[in-house]
Motif scaffolding. Structure first.
Motif, short mmCIF file in Angstrom:
data_model
loop_
_atom_site.label_atom_id
_atom_site.label_comp_id
_atom_site.label_asym_id
_atom_site.label_seq_id
_atom_site.Cartn_x
_atom_site.Cartn_y
_atom_site.Cartn_z
N LEU A 130 -1.19 -0.09 1.37
CA LEU A 130 -0.18 -0.51 0.92
C LEU A 130 -0.43 -1.94 -0.69
CD1 LEU A 130 1.98 1.20 0.53
CD2 LEU A 130 3.47 0.30 2.15
N TYR A 176 -3.06 5.81 4.71
CA TYR A 176 -2.75 5.05 3.75
C TYR A 176 -1.84 3.91 4.12
CZ TYR A 176 1.55 4.74 0.78
OH TYR A 176 2.51 4.12 -0.05
N ARG A 177 -1.23 3.42 4.69
CA ARG A 177 -0.42 2.14 5.08
C ARG A 177 -1.33 0.47 4.79
NH1 ARG A 177 4.87 2.68 5.04
NH2 ARG A 177 4.86 0.22 5.79
N THR A 222 -5.29 5.50 -2.26
CA THR A 222 -3.84 6.49 -1.46
C THR A 222 -3.78 8.05 -2.38
OG1 THR A 222 -1.79 4.69 -2.87
CG2 THR A 222 -1.45 7.39 -2.45
N ALA A 277 3.85 8.47 3.67
CA ALA A 277 4.79 7.26 3.88
C ALA A 277 4.32 6.50 4.63
CB ALA A 277 6.23 7.29 2.91
N GLU A 278 4.42 7.47 5.89
CA GLU A 278 4.34 7.12 7.61
C GLU A 278 2.73 7.08 7.73
OE1 GLU A 278 6.34 5.19 9.27
OE2 GLU A 278 7.46 5.14 7.62
N ASP A 279 1.79 7.63 6.92
CA ASP A 279 0.71 7.78 7.79
C ASP A 279 -0.01 6.63 7.74
OD1 ASP A 279 -3.08 7.50 6.90
OD2 ASP A 279 -1.74 9.97 6.92
N GLU A 280 -0.74 5.94 8.64
CA GLU A 280 -1.30 4.62 8.74
C GLU A 280 -1.82 4.41 8.25
OE1 GLU A 280 0.03 1.86 10.26
OE2 GLU A 280 2.16 3.24 10.88
N GLU A 312 10.19 -3.08 -2.00
CA GLU A 312 10.47 -1.38 -1.45
C GLU A 312 11.89 -1.24 -0.67
OE1 GLU A 312 7.88 -0.82 0.76
OE2 GLU A 312 5.90 -2.04 -0.20
N HIS A 365 -0.94 -9.77 2.05
CA HIS A 365 -2.49 -9.13 2.75
C HIS A 365 -3.52 -9.75 1.97
CE1 HIS A 365 0.71 -5.96 3.71
NE2 HIS A 365 1.55 -6.56 2.28
N TYR A 380 -5.00 0.31 -5.53
CA TYR A 380 -3.70 1.44 -4.76
C TYR A 380 -3.85 2.43 -4.68
CZ TYR A 380 0.66 3.17 -3.26
OH TYR A 380 1.46 3.91 -2.74
#
Length: 144
Positions: A122, A118-119, A66, A113-116, A9, A44, A62
């Protein structure tokens, strides 16, 4: 492989440097990826498949998760290919997969990258990777 520490990360400092570059226009992300032999879903467990899978298989999950979010944000997967050992570079270093991801702007990349939603997927990336590098690239005009 090398004696370098593994990177999965970005750090906050690296994020600040990236934004501080004030890149105008599009940005292409060069991803160098090294997979775990067996995916580690310990962080996870909600995403873990019923049976163990390889890091490469987890990364495929992933990518499938994505792509719709990436494309909805105006980005796209430009290149996805098998890596290997360097022709020029450290002899003991190799990468399993190389990926180029294009975004229209730094702002579009950060929003993606901040889209919940999408996350939420992750964890497949985290489970898959033993090590990674991410290098933001800015296209440059060729002068004659």
């Amino acid at each position: 492989m090398t004696g370098w520490p593994a990177f999965i990360e970005p750090t906050q400092a690296a994020g600040r440097r990236f934004v501080g570059r004030r890149i105008k226009g599009g940005v292409t992300m060069l991803n160098l990826l090294r997979f775990r032999p067996v995916a580690d879903y310990a962080a996870h467990p909600e995403l873990a498949p019923p049976e163990p899978i390889s890091g490469a298989a987890a990364f495929d999950r992933y990518v499938r998760h994505t792509l719709p979010f990436l494309r909805a944000s105006g980005g796209d997967l430009v290149f996805l290919g098998e890596g290997g050992a360097f022709l020029i570079g450290p002899e003991d270093e190799s990468w399993d997969l190389v990926m180029l991801v294009r975004q229209a702007s730094v702002a579009a990349f950060l929003a993606f990258a901040e889209d919940e939603a999408y996350r939420a997927g992750l964890g497949h990336r985290v489970a898959a990777l033993a090590d990674a590098r991410l290098l933001p690239l800015v296209e440059r005009a060729i002068t004659a």
